[in-house]
Design a protein around this motif. Structure first.
Motif, PDB file in Angstrom:
ATOM      1  N   LEU A 185       0.819  -1.200   0.000  1.00 39.67           N
ATOM      2  CA  LEU A 185       0.000   0.000   0.000  1.00 39.67           C
ATOM      3  C   LEU A 185       0.856   1.253   0.000  1.00 39.67           C
ATOM      4  O   LEU A 185       1.992   1.246   0.491  1.00 39.67           O
ATOM      5  N   ILE A 186       0.302   2.298  -0.595  1.00 37.90           N
ATOM      6  CA  ILE A 186       0.975   3.596  -0.606  1.00 37.90           C
ATOM      7  C   ILE A 186       0.201   4.521   0.316  1.00 37.90           C
ATOM      8  O   ILE A 186      -1.017   4.660   0.176  1.00 37.90           O
ATOM      9  N   LEU A 187       0.922   5.118   1.270  1.00 39.14           N
ATOM     10  CA  LEU A 187       0.311   6.158   2.082  1.00 39.14           C
ATOM     11  C   LEU A 187       0.764   7.475   1.468  1.00 39.14           C
ATOM     12  O   LEU A 187       1.965   7.767   1.412  1.00 39.14           O
ATOM     13  N   PHE A 188      -0.209   8.230   0.985  1.00 36.30           N
ATOM     14  CA  PHE A 188       0.077   9.399   0.165  1.00 36.30           C
ATOM     15  C   PHE A 188      -0.426  10.655   0.869  1.00 36.30           C
ATOM     16  O   PHE A 188      -1.366  10.595   1.653  1.00 36.30           O
ATOM     17  N   GLY A 189       0.180  11.781   0.541  1.00 35.14           N
ATOM     18  CA  GLY A 189      -0.300  13.049   1.090  1.00 35.14           C
ATOM     19  C   GLY A 189       0.835  14.042   1.143  1.00 35.14           C
ATOM     20  O   GLY A 189       2.003  13.666   1.064  1.00 35.14           O
ATOM     21  N   PRO A 190       0.492  15.331   1.299  1.00 33.11           N
ATOM     22  CA  PRO A 190       1.521  16.372   1.323  1.00 33.11           C
ATOM     23  C   PRO A 190       2.410  16.274   2.565  1.00 33.11           C
ATOM     24  O   PRO A 190       2.064  15.570   3.526  1.00 33.11           O
ATOM     25  N   PRO A 191       3.553  16.982   2.554  1.00 37.25           N
ATOM     26  CA  PRO A 191       4.404  17.021   3.741  1.00 37.25           C
ATOM     27  C   PRO A 191       3.574  17.488   4.938  1.00 37.25           C
ATOM     28  O   PRO A 191       2.810  18.444   4.811  1.00 37.25           O
ATOM     29  N   GLY A 192       3.700  16.797   6.045  1.00 35.55           N
ATOM     30  CA  GLY A 192       2.971  17.215   7.244  1.00 35.55           C
ATOM     31  C   GLY A 192       1.568  16.644   7.334  1.00 35.55           C
ATOM     32  O   GLY A 192       0.822  16.945   8.258  1.00 35.55           O
ATOM     33  N   SER A 193       1.197  15.766   6.407  1.00 37.17           N
ATOM     34  CA  SER A 193      -0.184  15.248   6.421  1.00 37.17           C
ATOM     35  C   SER A 193      -0.350  14.096   7.404  1.00 37.17           C
ATOM     36  O   SER A 193      -1.460  13.615   7.601  1.00 37.17           O
ATOM     37  N   GLY A 194       0.754  13.647   8.010  1.00 33.95           N
ATOM     38  CA  GLY A 194       0.632  12.602   9.034  1.00 33.95           C
ATOM     39  C   GLY A 194       1.037  11.224   8.555  1.00 33.95           C
ATOM     40  O   GLY A 194       0.751  10.226   9.219  1.00 33.95           O
ATOM     41  N   LYS A 195       1.735  11.155   7.429  1.00 34.55           N
ATOM     42  CA  LYS A 195       2.106   9.848   6.879  1.00 34.55           C
ATOM     43  C   LYS A 195       3.002   9.062   7.839  1.00 34.55           C
ATOM     44  O   LYS A 195       2.805   7.865   8.033  1.00 34.55           O
ATOM     45  N   GLY A 196       3.969   9.747   8.419  1.00 36.89           N
ATOM     46  CA  GLY A 196       4.912   9.065   9.316  1.00 36.89           C
ATOM     47  C   GLY A 196       4.193   8.500  10.540  1.00 36.89           C
ATOM     48  O   GLY A 196       4.371   7.329  10.899  1.00 36.89           O
ATOM     49  N   THR A 197       3.379   9.334  11.170  1.00 41.36           N
ATOM     50  CA  THR A 197       2.636   8.926  12.375  1.00 41.36           C
ATOM     51  C   THR A 197       1.732   7.743  12.077  1.00 41.36           C
ATOM     52  O   THR A 197       1.711   6.744  12.808  1.00 41.36           O
ATOM     53  N   GLN A 198       0.972   7.846  10.995  1.00 38.79           N
ATOM     54  CA  GLN A 198       0.019   6.779  10.683  1.00 38.79           C
ATOM     55  C   GLN A 198       0.750   5.518  10.214  1.00 38.79           C
ATOM     56  O   GLN A 198       0.298   4.406  10.493  1.00 38.79           O
ATOM     57  N   SER A 199       1.883   5.693   9.517  1.00 40.75           N
ATOM     58  CA  SER A 199       2.647   4.523   9.059  1.00 40.75           C
ATOM     59  C   SER A 199       3.055   3.652  10.229  1.00 40.75           C
ATOM     60  O   SER A 199       2.963   2.433  10.178  1.00 40.75           O
ATOM     61  N   GLU A 200       3.551   4.299  11.299  1.00 42.24           N
ATOM     62  CA  GLU A 200       4.008   3.536  12.472  1.00 42.24           C
ATOM     63  C   GLU A 200       2.886   2.657  13.002  1.00 42.24           C
ATOM     64  O   GLU A 200       3.087   1.501  13.365  1.00 42.24           O
TER      65      GLU A 200
END
Ligand code: ADP
Length: 191
Positions: free
Chosen positions: A4-19
């Motif tokens: 899966l690809i977690l997509f979104g602009p910088p600061g959209s929370g990708k890192g937090t949600q990825s964990e």
């Protein structure tokens, strides 16, 4: 595999949600931002070149990040699936990723796209800059340059996966848990 690809602009929370997602679904997290920052920390030639570009808020060349992703995938041949975070960021990266996956008869199951307004993004990144130690988070003009790169080059990636009907839009404002639940709901529908 479930990719899966977690997509979104910088600061959209990708890192937090990825964990949270990798823990719940047992996926291997592949973040090009993290891979680049580890090259910088190790002071490799690639890292030193990349840092100059990242500090301007620009994108690192496609060949560089595609090479990093390709070797990271090779290092995990038995992964249950990959969560791509911060990659692909250009249409050519998306095509390259599809080719890499196709070599193993794999594909992207879904792209989950976090949507957050620009002023909220700037606010979050400036706040992250107070503690993250990331030089690209401390200067508002660099933050805005990253958002411009996203709008000019990265939104094309969503258009690309849209043609394959693989994009799901997720509201990226709300509590961390609310957003996580919305992401899980989409994943559970695909599993
Ligand atoms: P953010 O999404 O918060 O900007 P990342 O950690 O994903 O943070 O990326 C930080 C920087 O690393 C980007 O601004 C860019 O310079 C570089 N970078 C990361 N991933 C890529 C990529 N796939 N292609 C080109 N450059 C990238």
């Amino acid at each position: 595999m479930f990719n899966l690809i977690l997509f979104g602009p910088p600061g959209s929370g990708k890192g937090t949600q990825s964990e949270k997602l990798i823990e719940k679904y047992g996926l291997k997290h592949l973040s090009t931002g993290d891979l680049l920052r580890s090259e910088i920390a190790n002071q490799t030639a690639l890292g030193l070149e990349a840092k100059k570009i990242m500090d301007k808020g620009h994108l690192v060349p496609d060949e560089v990040v595609i090479g990093m992703i390709s070797s990271a995938m090779e290092q995990h041949p038995n992964a249950k699936g990959f969560l791509f975070d911060g990659f692909p960021r250009t249409a050519s990266q998306a095509e390259a990723l599809d080719k890499l996956l196709a070599l193993n008869n794999e594909e992207i199951a879904v792209m989950l796209a976090l949507e957050v307004g620009e002023e909220e993004l700037v606010k979050r990144l400036m706040k992250r800059g107070e503690t993250s130690g990331r030089s690209d988070d401390t200067n508002e003009s660099v933050i805005r340059a990253r958002i411009v790169e996203y709008l000019q080059k990265t939104t094309a990636v969503a258009d690309y996966y849209h043609t394959f009907d693989k994009v799901k839009l997720i509201k990226g404002e709300g509590t961390i848990d609310e957003i996580f639940s919305a992401l899980c709901k989409e994943i559970d529908e695909k599993l």
